[in-house]
Design a protein around this motif. Sequence first.
Motif, PDB file in Angstrom:
ATOM      1  N   UNK A 117      54.830  98.152  96.345  1.00 55.88           N
ATOM      2  CA  UNK A 117      53.593  97.613  96.947  1.00 55.88           C
ATOM      3  C   UNK A 117      52.441  98.615  96.975  1.00 55.88           C
ATOM      4  N   UNK A 118      52.725  99.901  97.128  1.00 56.42           N
ATOM      5  CA  UNK A 118      51.644 100.895  97.090  1.00 56.42           C
ATOM      6  C   UNK A 118      51.037 100.956  95.688  1.00 56.42           C
ATOM      7  N   UNK A 119      51.893 100.964  94.668  1.00 55.67           N
ATOM      8  CA  UNK A 119      51.385 100.994  93.297  1.00 55.67           C
ATOM      9  C   UNK A 119      50.564  99.748  92.985  1.00 55.67           C
ATOM     10  N   UNK A 120      51.052  98.586  93.409  1.00 56.93           N
ATOM     11  CA  UNK A 120      50.318  97.336  93.169  1.00 56.93           C
ATOM     12  C   UNK A 120      48.978  97.369  93.898  1.00 56.93           C
ATOM     13  N   UNK A 121      48.962  97.915  95.128  1.00 61.15           N
ATOM     14  CA  UNK A 121      47.709  97.995  95.873  1.00 61.15           C
ATOM     15  C   UNK A 121      46.685  98.896  95.196  1.00 61.15           C
ATOM     16  N   UNK A 122      47.131 100.028  94.658  1.00 61.29           N
ATOM     17  CA  UNK A 122      46.210 100.934  93.965  1.00 61.29           C
ATOM     18  C   UNK A 122      45.665 100.261  92.704  1.00 61.29           C
ATOM     19  N   UNK A 123      46.524  99.570  91.980  1.00 63.18           N
ATOM     20  CA  UNK A 123      46.073  98.884  90.767  1.00 63.18           C
ATOM     21  C   UNK A 123      45.090  97.768  91.086  1.00 63.18           C
ATOM     22  N   UNK A 124      45.331  97.028  92.178  1.00 64.44           N
ATOM     23  CA  UNK A 124      44.423  95.941  92.548  1.00 64.44           C
ATOM     24  C   UNK A 124      43.093  96.488  93.045  1.00 64.44           C
ATOM     25  N   UNK A 125      43.129  97.562  93.856  1.00 60.42           N
ATOM     26  CA  UNK A 125      41.886  98.122  94.381  1.00 60.42           C
ATOM     27  C   UNK A 125      41.032  98.731  93.279  1.00 60.42           C
ATOM     28  N   UNK A 126      41.688  99.186  92.205  1.00 55.53           N
ATOM     29  CA  UNK A 126      40.936  99.770  91.090  1.00 55.53           C
ATOM     30  C   UNK A 126      40.595  98.752  90.007  1.00 55.53           C
TER      31      UNK A 126
END
Length: 506
Positions: free
Chosen positions: A85-94
Motif C-alpha cells: 500500500x505504501x508503494x501504491x500510494x507513492x505511485x498514485x501521488x506521483x
Amino acid sequence: MSLAVVHSRALDALRSPPVTVEVHLANGLPSVTLVGLADTEVKEARERVRAALQTSGLEWPANKRITVNLAPADLPKESGRFDLPIAVGILAASGQIDLAKLADFEFAGELSLAGELRPVRGALAMALAAAHDDSTPRRAMVLPAESAQQAARVEGQRVHAARHLLDVVRALQPGESAEPLPLAQPQPEPSPAAWPDLLDVKGQAGAKRALEIAAAGGHGLLMIGPPGSGKSMLAQRFGSLLPPLTPQEAIESAALLSLHAQGSTHRWGERPFRAPHHSASAAALVGGGSPPRPGEISLAHHGVLFLDELPEYPRPALEALREPLETGKVTISRAARQADFPARFQLIAAMNPCPCGQLGSPLQACRCSPDEAARYQSRLSGPLLDRIDLQVEVPAVPLATLAQSPDGEPSERIAARVALSRERALQRQGVLNHALAGDALERHAALDAAAAAFLQSAAQRLGWSARGYHRVLRVARSIADRAGNEAIALPQIAEAIQYRRVLVLR
C-alpha cells in the motif's frame, strides 16, 4: 494530485482493523517520513519500497518530501504488510497510476527489492474482517498469490492475486490500458491425511474406552502409566476418532494458524494436533509477545493439545492452562494492549506415576521413595487436575499380549459411534456434553433417586469440589449417549466415578 489515500488492514490478535495509508508529496529536501505508530519492520519499508520501484523500472519521486501516515495513529502496525500500500500510494501521488481506482481495493503485501510480492501473516483473518466489517465499504483485496489463496476461502470476499508490483501497476492504469488482476482461487483441498489406527495399540481396553468417551463428549483426558505402556500411541491416534471439522470450524482454525506463519502451513479442514515439548514456557503455551500472538493452546483450537510428560512442564505453564480449560478462550494482557484468542481444544495428557515410572507396575519394582513419588505428583496442582474430566491408568502391557495379534476395534468403527454420540448431544442440547452448565446440565443430566444418592455418597466420601461433581455428571451423560440411553442410570454414574480416582497408584 500530490495526495493519495490507500486502504489496507492491520492485525490486532484475531481482529484486522482497517488502516488508511495516506501518502503526500511536497516540495522540499528529499526525504521519506513514516508516521502512525509504525513498528521497526514497517519503518524499514522505506528502503524496500524505494528499491522495488527503481528495479521495476518505475519512477521514484525525486526532489520530493514524502510523508506517509498510517491512520489511525494509536493503532500499532507491524510486519511488512504495508509495503504494497505504501508503494501504491507513492505511485498514485506521483501520477503513475489511476488515483480513482484505489477506492475499490484493499492492499497488503511485502515487497522484495526486485518488486516481487511475498506472503504475509494473517491473510485469512484480514479477509474475514473485510467480509464482515459493516463500518467500511466492501472492497476487493489485492494480496500476494500465496496469501490470496488462503483469503479466497472466505465466502463473498473478492480477492485478487498478484506476484509482482508491476502486476498491480498494470491493473491500476487509467482507461482501457489496464490489465485486470486475476481472481484468486482457493488452495486445492488435499486428500485427508491418514491418522494412525487405534487397532495398532495392543491391549489397553480400558484406556481405549476412555478415549472413545472423551471424543464423544469433548472431555479432557489424563493417562497415567509406566514408560512404554502405550500412552503416546493412544494420544497420537485420538484424532482418528474425531469427526471432520465443519466449514466454520475449519475457517476459525485456519485463521489462527495464518497468524502463526506465512503462507499455508496446514492441511485444510483437518483437526490440529499440537504436541509441544515439555520445556515449553507459559508464553509458548498461552501466547504472548509484542504484538501478542497465539500460543499452542490457541493453535489447537477445535483440535487436540497433547502434553506428554505432564509433570515435567514448568509450573507456571501448567497453571496457565486452568482458565482456558474452563472458558475456552485466553486473554493476553500487556501494558499497552490486550488480545483475546479462542482456545477450545481437547487436552490429552500423559504422565508417569513417579520419577522412575514404575509405581504400581507389576513388571518392575519402583525405585522411588513414597516422598519422591508424592513430590513428583504434587507438581500437578489440585485445581488443574480438577479440570481434567477423565483420569485413567494405562498399565504396562505383558509381553505375552505384545506377541499376540492386534485386538480391539479399528478407529473407523469407533469414530462412527463417536459421531453418533455427538449427534445425539447436539440435537438434544446444542453443545457437546463437556460444555453443559447451569440449568442445561440439571435438565439434560438429571438422575433418578438411586443414581443421585450414589453420586452424592461418592462425592462426600472422596471430597470432591462442586466442579468435580458437575464434571462427573457430564462424563456420565457422554457414557449414556454412547450406549444410546436417554436417561443416566446407576451403571453410567459408577463408571464416571471411576474416571476421577485418586492419582497415587499403589
